[in-house]
Design a protein around this motif. Structure first.
Motif, PDB file in Angstrom:
ATOM      1  N   MET A 146       0.837  -1.203   0.000  1.00 60.32           N
ATOM      2  CA  MET A 146       0.000   0.000   0.000  1.00 60.32           C
ATOM      3  C   MET A 146       0.869   1.250   0.000  1.00 60.32           C
ATOM      4  O   MET A 146       1.992   1.220   0.478  1.00 60.32           O
ATOM      5  N   LYS A 147       0.271   2.337  -0.508  1.00 64.22           N
ATOM      6  CA  LYS A 147       0.957   3.630  -0.460  1.00 64.22           C
ATOM      7  C   LYS A 147       0.414   4.373   0.773  1.00 64.22           C
ATOM      8  O   LYS A 147      -0.772   4.720   0.810  1.00 64.22           O
ATOM      9  N   ILE A 148       1.291   4.560   1.769  1.00 63.93           N
ATOM     10  CA  ILE A 148       0.826   5.051   3.072  1.00 63.93           C
ATOM     11  C   ILE A 148       1.595   6.305   3.495  1.00 63.93           C
ATOM     12  O   ILE A 148       2.831   6.359   3.365  1.00 63.93           O
ATOM     13  N   ALA A 149       0.845   7.312   4.002  1.00 60.82           N
ATOM     14  CA  ALA A 149       1.486   8.514   4.557  1.00 60.82           C
ATOM     15  C   ALA A 149       1.465   8.432   6.079  1.00 60.82           C
ATOM     16  O   ALA A 149       0.495   7.970   6.673  1.00 60.82           O
ATOM     17  N   VAL A 150       2.557   8.883   6.684  1.00 60.54           N
ATOM     18  CA  VAL A 150       2.610   9.060   8.138  1.00 60.54           C
ATOM     19  C   VAL A 150       2.847  10.550   8.359  1.00 60.54           C
ATOM     20  O   VAL A 150       3.771  11.120   7.767  1.00 60.54           O
ATOM     21  N   VAL A 151       2.018  11.186   9.171  1.00 61.10           N
ATOM     22  CA  VAL A 151       2.200  12.621   9.439  1.00 61.10           C
ATOM     23  C   VAL A 151       2.793  12.764  10.832  1.00 61.10           C
ATOM     24  O   VAL A 151       2.141  12.455  11.831  1.00 61.10           O
ATOM     25  N   GLY A 152       4.049  13.205  10.893  1.00 60.78           N
ATOM     26  CA  GLY A 152       4.750  13.371  12.165  1.00 60.78           C
ATOM     27  C   GLY A 152       5.895  12.383  12.307  1.00 60.78           C
ATOM     28  O   GLY A 152       5.698  11.173  12.236  1.00 60.78           O
ATOM     29  N   GLY A 153       7.088  12.918  12.484  1.00 62.87           N
ATOM     30  CA  GLY A 153       8.275  12.070  12.664  1.00 62.87           C
ATOM     31  C   GLY A 153       8.752  12.103  14.102  1.00 62.87           C
ATOM     32  O   GLY A 153       9.948  12.199  14.384  1.00 62.87           O
ATOM     33  N   GLY A 154       7.790  12.040  15.059  1.00 67.87           N
ATOM     34  CA  GLY A 154       8.134  11.836  16.472  1.00 67.87           C
ATOM     35  C   GLY A 154       8.354  10.342  16.680  1.00 67.87           C
ATOM     36  O   GLY A 154       8.413   9.564  15.726  1.00 67.87           O
ATOM     37  N   ALA A 193       0.880   0.521  12.686  1.00 66.16           N
ATOM     38  CA  ALA A 193       1.184   0.103  11.302  1.00 66.16           C
ATOM     39  C   ALA A 193       0.151  -0.921  10.838  1.00 66.16           C
ATOM     40  O   ALA A 193      -0.370  -0.842   9.722  1.00 66.16           O
ATOM     41  N   ALA A 194      -0.187  -1.852  11.721  1.00 67.24           N
ATOM     42  CA  ALA A 194      -1.193  -2.868  11.351  1.00 67.24           C
ATOM     43  C   ALA A 194      -2.551  -2.211  11.147  1.00 67.24           C
ATOM     44  O   ALA A 194      -3.274  -2.528  10.192  1.00 67.24           O
ATOM     45  N   ALA A 195      -2.907  -1.260  12.020  1.00 66.86           N
ATOM     46  CA  ALA A 195      -4.231  -0.621  11.926  1.00 66.86           C
ATOM     47  C   ALA A 195      -4.374   0.178  10.633  1.00 66.86           C
ATOM     48  O   ALA A 195      -5.411   0.136   9.972  1.00 66.86           O
ATOM     49  N   VAL A 196      -3.324   0.894  10.247  1.00 67.11           N
ATOM     50  CA  VAL A 196      -3.444   1.771   9.070  1.00 67.11           C
ATOM     51  C   VAL A 196      -3.326   0.976   7.758  1.00 67.11           C
ATOM     52  O   VAL A 196      -3.773   1.445   6.706  1.00 67.11           O
ATOM     53  N   SER A 197      -2.791  -0.211   7.820  1.00 70.63           N
ATOM     54  CA  SER A 197      -2.591  -0.968   6.569  1.00 70.63           C
ATOM     55  C   SER A 197      -3.646  -2.077   6.392  1.00 70.63           C
ATOM     56  O   SER A 197      -3.485  -2.945   5.542  1.00 70.63           O
ATOM     57  N   LEU A 236       6.024  -0.184   9.002  1.00 74.57           N
ATOM     58  CA  LEU A 236       5.395  -0.221   7.669  1.00 74.57           C
ATOM     59  C   LEU A 236       6.425  -0.543   6.583  1.00 74.57           C
ATOM     60  O   LEU A 236       6.150  -1.322   5.659  1.00 74.57           O
ATOM     61  N   LEU A 237       7.614   0.057   6.695  1.00 66.80           N
ATOM     62  CA  LEU A 237       8.679  -0.250   5.717  1.00 66.80           C
ATOM     63  C   LEU A 237       9.051  -1.724   5.800  1.00 66.80           C
ATOM     64  O   LEU A 237       9.202  -2.406   4.783  1.00 66.80           O
ATOM     65  N   ASP A 238       9.193  -2.237   7.036  1.00 70.00           N
ATOM     66  CA  ASP A 238       9.547  -3.652   7.232  1.00 70.00           C
ATOM     67  C   ASP A 238       8.500  -4.575   6.608  1.00 70.00           C
ATOM     68  O   ASP A 238       8.820  -5.681   6.168  1.00 70.00           O
ATOM     69  N   ALA A 239       7.230  -4.105   6.597  1.00 74.84           N
ATOM     70  CA  ALA A 239       6.152  -4.935   6.020  1.00 74.84           C
ATOM     71  C   ALA A 239       6.059  -4.754   4.506  1.00 74.84           C
ATOM     72  O   ALA A 239       5.167  -5.319   3.871  1.00 74.84           O
ATOM     73  N   GLY A 240       6.931  -3.919   3.930  1.00 75.77           N
ATOM     74  CA  GLY A 240       7.002  -3.796   2.467  1.00 75.77           C
ATOM     75  C   GLY A 240       6.116  -2.718   1.866  1.00 75.77           C
ATOM     76  O   GLY A 240       5.921  -2.668   0.644  1.00 75.77           O
ATOM     77  N   HIS A 241       5.568  -1.820   2.674  1.00 74.65           N
ATOM     78  CA  HIS A 241       4.711  -0.757   2.123  1.00 74.65           C
ATOM     79  C   HIS A 241       5.554   0.394   1.563  1.00 74.65           C
ATOM     80  O   HIS A 241       6.721   0.554   1.903  1.00 74.65           O
ATOM     81  N   ASP A 242       4.897   1.191   0.719  1.00 78.75           N
ATOM     82  CA  ASP A 242       5.516   2.388   0.140  1.00 78.75           C
ATOM     83  C   ASP A 242       5.143   3.549   1.081  1.00 78.75           C
ATOM     84  O   ASP A 242       3.989   3.988   1.094  1.00 78.75           O
TER      85      ASP A 242
END
Ligand SMILES: Cc1cc2nc3c(=O)[nH]c(=O)nc-3n(C[C@H](O)[C@H](O)[C@H](O)COP(=O)(O)OP(=O)(O)OC[C@H]3O[C@@H](n4cnc5c(N)ncnc54)[C@H](O)[C@@H]3O)c2cc1C
Length: 333
Positions: free
Chosen positions: A1-9, A328-332, A19-25
């Protein structure tokens, strides 16, 4: 999936790595330095001791997550010095820990079991044997190494859910559509969440943590919640450095007071507290300022609307590995 994360805290970065480990973009939007707002600084308390058994269980999963990260990074992420709890809800915490099977002891002053830089030991205390101090520098280095390639240093201005069920992000670089989005923007989460129909408590308060010189030692971390004065949290923030937060009335740090007045009131209260109660040099050698959400109890809050998942809460650092995994699981899905 193509996923955005807002916030780098710490929350956004932990989820980005999962998400990267699970292979998402993944694209993680962060306008400032990675973990530079509420996740700033080099230490936080890790503890099993919570009032709710569910949070004790979550802390257990987080601890195993920190161990896994430590192994991958080749350096420990939790200093196992224990965490002492004193004050009003000690019995509730002890009973939640007993229910889950977390290791604790209830001890009295003079038992030789407490290692706190105090003038007078607390009469009774709960020792959270698995508690300690999170090495935030180690966490930041690990998450940056594994997730930094997904970070775009831009603020998100606007979020829209499209007719097709995707989510559009507007940032200085333009408008980009994603299959799903995790909102973990700390103090900015409430106003961004409102744009996509999610309510997050918008109230903020000021918070200041001050650090004092202390004699070298393996001091335990400490959360003190007395009934007759504001509570404090305290822990080693490096060798010979004792960090103390709170000790100040809620009205003094209310948002309307303004940052300068709130910081001045906090400084005064913390200096007075250090002089009266602690065996430290009452000289402030470091400070961390951040915003916090008033009247929010310990715990993790997650809200979803269509393709958007929003996270908020207080004291989230101690849960970082498990929050990253679960968000990560919830958003994907
Ligand atoms: C002094 C202090 C002591 C603490 N003590 C403890 C403790 O002992 N134990 C514990 O577990 N926790 C503790 N905490 C709390 C814990 O550190 C925080 O809950 C946690 O770091 C929050 O992480 P976060 O990712 O949710 O938020 P943040 O770290 O604030 O991350 C949110 C990010 O979103 C970014 N952002 C903002 N606006 C936008 C936008 N428009 N677009 C894109 N990005 C945006 C910000 O720049 C920020 O980097 C403490 C916090 C502080 C400050």
């Amino acid at each position: 999936m193509k996923i955005a994360v807002v916030g780098g805290g710490v929350v956004g970065m932990s989820a980005t790595v999962a998400l990267l480990d699970a292979g998402h973009d993944v694209t993680c939007y962060e306008p400032g330095p990675i973990m530079g707002e509420r996740s700033v600084g080099s230490t936080r308390i890790f503890r099993f001791a919570h009032v709710e058994p569910e949070l004790v269980r979550l802390a257990g999963e987080a601890r195993r997550g920190f161990d896994r990260w430590s192994e991958l990074a080749g350096r420990p992420m939790v200093l196992p010095v224990e965490c002492v709890i004193t004050g009003s809800d000690l019995v509730e915490r002890a009973s939640a820990m007993a229910e889950v099977g977390a290791d604790f002891e209830v001890v009295r002053a003079g038992s030789g079991r407490l290692r706190l830089p105090v003038r007078e030991e607390p009469a009774v205390a709960l020792v959270d044997v698995g508690g300690g101090v999170v090495d935030v520098d180690a966490v930041r280095a690990f998450l940056t190494e594994r997730g930094g390639r997904a970070v775009v240093h831009e603020p998100v201005y606007r979020l829209d859910v499209t007719a097709g069920g995707a989510v559009a992000v507007t940032a200085p670089g333009g408008r980009t559509e994603f299959d799903a989005l995790l909102l973990a923007a700390g103090a900015a989460t409430a106003h961004l969440a409102a744009q996509v129909g999610i309510h997050v408590p918008p109230l903020l308060a000021h918070h200041l943590r001050c650090t004092f010189p202390v004699a070298d030692g393996e001091w335990q971390a400490w959360i003190d919640l007395p009934r007759d004065r504001p509570g404090t949290y305290q822990h080693l923030a490096g060798p010979g450095r004792w960090a103390v937060g709170s000790a100040v009335e809620a009205a003094e740090v209310a948002w309307e007071r303004g940052r300068d007045a709130a910081e001045a009131a906090s400084r005064t209260a913390l200096l007075e507290y250090a002089r009266t109660h602690l065996a430290v040099d009452p000289t402030i050698v470091d400070e961390i300022y951040c915003t916090t959400v008033p009247n929010l109890d310990d715990g993790v809050h997650v809200r979803r609307n269509g393709p958007v998942v929003a996270n908020y809460g207080v004291n989230l650092m101690k849960f970082a590995p498990v929050l990253g995994r679960d968000l990560a699981a919830a958003v994907s899905t």
